[in-house]
Design an enzyme around this catalytic site. Sequence first.
Site, PDB file in Angstrom:
ATOM      1  N   PHE A 142      -2.629   0.869   1.222  1.00 28.38           N
ATOM      2  CA  PHE A 142      -1.730   1.810   0.561  1.00 28.38           C
ATOM      3  C   PHE A 142      -0.319   1.269   0.695  1.00 28.38           C
ATOM      4  CE2 PHE A 142       1.295   5.260   0.461  1.00 28.38           C
ATOM      5  CZ  PHE A 142       0.910   5.951  -0.688  1.00 28.38           C
ATOM      6  N   CYS A 143       0.358   1.089  -0.427  1.00 31.66           N
ATOM      7  CA  CYS A 143       1.697   0.507  -0.413  1.00 31.66           C
ATOM      8  C   CYS A 143       2.749   1.598  -0.612  1.00 31.66           C
ATOM      9  CB  CYS A 143       1.825  -0.550  -1.517  1.00 31.66           C
ATOM     10  SG  CYS A 143       3.465  -1.325  -1.566  1.00 31.66           S
ATOM     11  N   PRO A 144       3.580   1.873   0.387  1.00 31.33           N
ATOM     12  CA  PRO A 144       4.607   2.911   0.230  1.00 31.33           C
ATOM     13  C   PRO A 144       5.673   2.542  -0.787  1.00 31.33           C
ATOM     14  CG  PRO A 144       4.909   1.715   2.286  1.00 31.33           C
ATOM     15  CD  PRO A 144       3.603   1.259   1.727  1.00 31.33           C
ATOM     16  N   GLY A 147       3.973   3.260  -3.993  1.00 30.69           N
ATOM     17  CA  GLY A 147       3.683   4.689  -4.010  1.00 30.69           C
ATOM     18  C   GLY A 147       2.236   5.025  -4.271  1.00 30.69           C
TER      19      GLY A 147
END
Length: 296
Positions: A142-144, A147
């Site tokens: 999951f890439c912040p 998003g």
Amino acid sequence: RAYERWPSRVSFHCGGRCISGPNWLALLGTTCLIVAPSAVLIGLVAEPLLEESVAFLVVAVVLPVFSVSMLLTAGCVDPGIIPRAAEPDEDWISGRLPRTKEVDYRGNKVLVRYNETCHFYQPPRAHHCSVIDECVDKFDHFCPWVGTTVGRRNYRFFLLFVFSTTALCVYSFACSAYLVKLQYESLQAQDDKATVWKALENEPAAIAVMAYSFIFIWFVGGLGGFHTYLVSTNQTTYENFRYSYNEDNRNPYTRGCLGNWAEVFCTPIPSSKCDFRRVVEEERLPGPEARAKETV
């Protein structure tokens, strides 16, 4: 519509045509981090270099446009969500199914796990992302900054975003340094005692772009280098941290360096397994007929 009652934490936009993670504002924030310095680069650094070559301005426009387009594509497409079954498997409830089992994957035995949230055995390389609460095919992470979750269907766009942003940082730094050099040479032509500090004072925008690019190049450049290694060895971020493949624990997914790169960039992106815009009956959720098949 199915997206209006979808049982997870993903966010839908444009009538279910775009899908993102729960913190979709992070995508807009990352976009601003690219657009704002790029505007300074175009207007105050590349534009003065037009006398040298129009290519300076063309590249200064193309790189951020491409970077942002890859960012938005990666952040707004289905990453590879596998629809959950409507009801738990009766054999699982009764205890007749094991929690894990071995399946054949291109002649190799790999272990798959039963997903108690989605009610099926996860295909090889799939993993349930706790952030979006979905099982994602070829889950990477999951890439912040994007998003959303990075998986099979948006990994290519994520890589292009990282690589193009790295190139943009390098280009921005190089253009700004070159403008300072030209300013120094111009001052030298007028006064032999001109210093580099004076040239720097005359080009504050170039200094700001250089500092900004220098800071971010370590992050995106390091990320790009890490994913270059992952693609070359056909690993996901999740697999790299969880399994630590070596001579004693060989990677069953690798096809050789060139084959691994071809798998990412030269194979068709599979169609989404979810029709988020379909009309559904009242109280009907994604059923077993939508269950994903194992990718072989």
